[in-house]
Design a protein around this motif. Structure first.
Motif, PDB file in Angstrom:
ATOM      1  N   ARG A  57       0.831  -1.200   0.000  1.00  9.16           N
ATOM      2  CA  ARG A  57       0.000   0.000   0.000  1.00  9.16           C
ATOM      3  C   ARG A  57       0.870   1.257   0.000  1.00  9.16           C
ATOM      4  O   ARG A  57       0.574   2.223  -0.715  1.00  9.16           O
ATOM      5  N   VAL A  58       1.939   1.260   0.771  1.00 11.32           N
ATOM      6  CA  VAL A  58       2.849   2.411   0.792  1.00 11.32           C
ATOM      7  C   VAL A  58       3.462   2.619  -0.588  1.00 11.32           C
ATOM      8  O   VAL A  58       3.548   3.760  -1.081  1.00 11.32           O
ATOM      9  N   THR A  59       3.884   1.536  -1.221  1.00 10.44           N
ATOM     10  CA  THR A  59       4.464   1.626  -2.569  1.00 10.44           C
ATOM     11  C   THR A  59       3.458   2.213  -3.551  1.00 10.44           C
ATOM     12  O   THR A  59       3.796   3.073  -4.379  1.00 10.44           O
ATOM     13  N   GLU A  60       2.218   1.782  -3.444  1.00 12.42           N
ATOM     14  CA  GLU A  60       1.151   2.283  -4.319  1.00 12.42           C
ATOM     15  C   GLU A  60       0.914   3.774  -4.103  1.00 12.42           C
ATOM     16  O   GLU A  60       0.774   4.548  -5.072  1.00 12.42           O
ATOM     17  N   LEU A  61       0.903   4.192  -2.865  1.00 18.43           N
ATOM     18  CA  LEU A  61       0.656   5.595  -2.544  1.00 18.43           C
ATOM     19  C   LEU A  61       1.811   6.491  -2.981  1.00 18.43           C
ATOM     20  O   LEU A  61       1.587   7.595  -3.500  1.00 18.43           O
ATOM     21  N   LEU A  62       3.039   6.030  -2.796  1.00 18.30           N
ATOM     22  CA  LEU A  62       4.202   6.812  -3.226  1.00 18.30           C
ATOM     23  C   LEU A  62       4.199   7.010  -4.738  1.00 18.30           C
ATOM     24  O   LEU A  62       4.546   8.082  -5.250  1.00 18.30           O
ATOM     25  N   ASP A  63       3.801   5.980  -5.458  1.00 17.29           N
ATOM     26  CA  ASP A  63       3.704   6.090  -6.915  1.00 17.29           C
ATOM     27  C   ASP A  63       2.614   7.083  -7.297  1.00 17.29           C
ATOM     28  O   ASP A  63       2.785   7.882  -8.222  1.00 17.29           O
ATOM     29  N   MET A  64       1.518   7.065  -6.566  1.00 21.31           N
ATOM     30  CA  MET A  64       0.388   7.951  -6.855  1.00 21.31           C
ATOM     31  C   MET A  64       0.766   9.424  -6.729  1.00 21.31           C
ATOM     32  O   MET A  64       0.345  10.263  -7.524  1.00 21.31           O
ATOM     33  N   VAL A  65       1.599   9.742  -5.718  1.00 21.70           N
ATOM     34  CA  VAL A  65       1.958  11.149  -5.487  1.00 21.70           C
ATOM     35  C   VAL A  65       3.309  11.515  -6.081  1.00 21.70           C
ATOM     36  O   VAL A  65       3.814  12.621  -5.863  1.00 21.70           O
ATOM     37  N   GLY A  66       3.917  10.587  -6.826  1.00 21.48           N
ATOM     38  CA  GLY A  66       5.165  10.888  -7.525  1.00 21.48           C
ATOM     39  C   GLY A  66       6.394  10.947  -6.645  1.00 21.48           C
ATOM     40  O   GLY A  66       7.322  11.726  -6.908  1.00 21.48           O
ATOM     41  N   LEU A  67       6.447  10.108  -5.606  1.00 25.89           N
ATOM     42  CA  LEU A  67       7.597  10.136  -4.688  1.00 25.89           C
ATOM     43  C   LEU A  67       8.224   8.752  -4.498  1.00 25.89           C
ATOM     44  O   LEU A  67       8.803   8.472  -3.441  1.00 25.89           O
TER      45      LEU A  67
END
Length: 337
Positions: free
Chosen positions: A120-130
């Motif tokens: 989930r963290v990996t998915e969220l970081l990708d979503m916000v470009g980080l």
């Protein structure tokens, strides 16, 4: 959907009671971006913090997705808050934790199984470009990057509502634009309802579908963003709109006027038509455009032009009547003739 009914928040201070929110009622439709604008002290921060009960209202009701928050027990409220994300002006990141750990903290608090947190963290970081910043600490990030971490953390538990408390006030214009673009993308792709507060009309113009203007704890004007910009009713709303659309002419341009000085408002498709060129071809007048601007709000043009028209009185009057009929909004601001 968010429905607020007769909300009141009163603070007790050493100098007496202060009303932060005064009988506010509003409805935010599911999936829309709703802006609340006002100057410092208007009550907008108190209002948005009441929406997830970070501030407990003195009275009134708050319904989010059909649940009346003010009636919930502490356990029920903690569960309801998982569906209400919030991002702050000053980020509120834990300095001793990495970017990944800051986001994971929200997931751990919600009880997500450890095996699922990494994905989930990996998915969220990708979503916000980080994705490339997962192991760095907040001190190593720019303001915009910190806010992207804040957004990722707010989205961690798949909320249906995202509250933004002056989310771009601490950012430069370029970074503000990128953060607003990210929020609009999140709203469009995930269908999340967003409520944001700001003192900047540019933010409202850029991202919001509907808006409210607050003053002294009350909502004094509300409506579709384009309509509020095009036809502001309250003096405070006009001041806010003027900060985006209006302008003052230098005194030297107002001296020795020979004709009529007019201000023309173009709304909708008429702003993209050749009204002024038609005037010069139809009537025996000359025109000198002194100032002009077109803004696109919700992809609809809204323009304001100030120009001087000279010629015979009859022809000037006919030309002005023609423009007024086409635009439905014209003001003679100086008549040297």
């Amino acid at each position: 959907m968010i429905e607020v009914k007769n909300l009141v928040k009163i603070y007790e201070t050493k100098k007496g009671c202060v009303t932060g929110v005064d009988q506010v009622s509003l409805t935010v439709k599911k999936g829309e971006v709703y802006g609340i604008v006002g100057y410092s002290g208007a009550g907008k921060s108190s209002l948005i913090r009441c929406l997830n009960l970070l501030e407990k209202p003195t009275s009134g009701e708050i319904h989010i997705d059909g649940v009346e928050l003010t009636t919930l027990s502490k356990t029920e409220l903690r569960k309801a808050r998982l569906k209400i994300g919030m991002i702050f002006q000053h980020f509120h990141l834990v300095s001793a934790k990495t970017v990944s750990e800051n986001i994971a903290f929200a997931l751990k608090a919600a009880g997500l199984p450890k095996a699922k947190i990494h994905d989930r963290v990996t998915e969220l970081l990708d979503m916000v470009g980080l994705s490339d910043k997962k192991d760095v600490y907040p001190a190593q990030l720019s303001g915009g990057q910190k806010q992207r971490v804040g957004i990722a953390r707010a989205l961690a538990n798949n909320p249906s509502v995202l509250l933004c408390d002056e989310a771009t006030s601490a950012l430069d214009p370029s970074t503000t634009k990128s953060i607003l673009s990210l929020l609009k993308k999140i709203n469009s792709e995930l269908g999340i309802t967003i409520v944001l507060i700001t003192h900047e009309m540019e933010v409202v113009k850029t991202i919001c579908d509907r808006m409210a203007v607050m003053q002294d704890g009350k909502i004094i004007e509300e409506g579709d963003v384009y309509e509020v910009f095009a036809n502001p009713k309250q003096s405070l709303t006009k001041d806010f709109v003027n900060s985006i659309l209006q302008f003052e002419l230098p005194e030297r341009l107002l001296e020795e006027r020979q004709g009529k000085l007019i201000k023309i408002y173009f709304q909708g498709e008429i702003a993209e038509q050749g009204v002024i060129s038609d005037v010069f071809q139809t009537f025996k007048v000359r025109g000198n455009i002194l100032h002009g601007k077109i803004e696109y709000i919700q992809d609809i043009p809204l323009g304001i032009f100030i120009m001087e028209i000279t010629g015979e009185q009859v022809e000037m009057d006919r030309a002005i009547a023609y423009i007024a009929a086409r635009t439905k909004n014209l003001e003679v601001i100086d008549d040297a003739a």
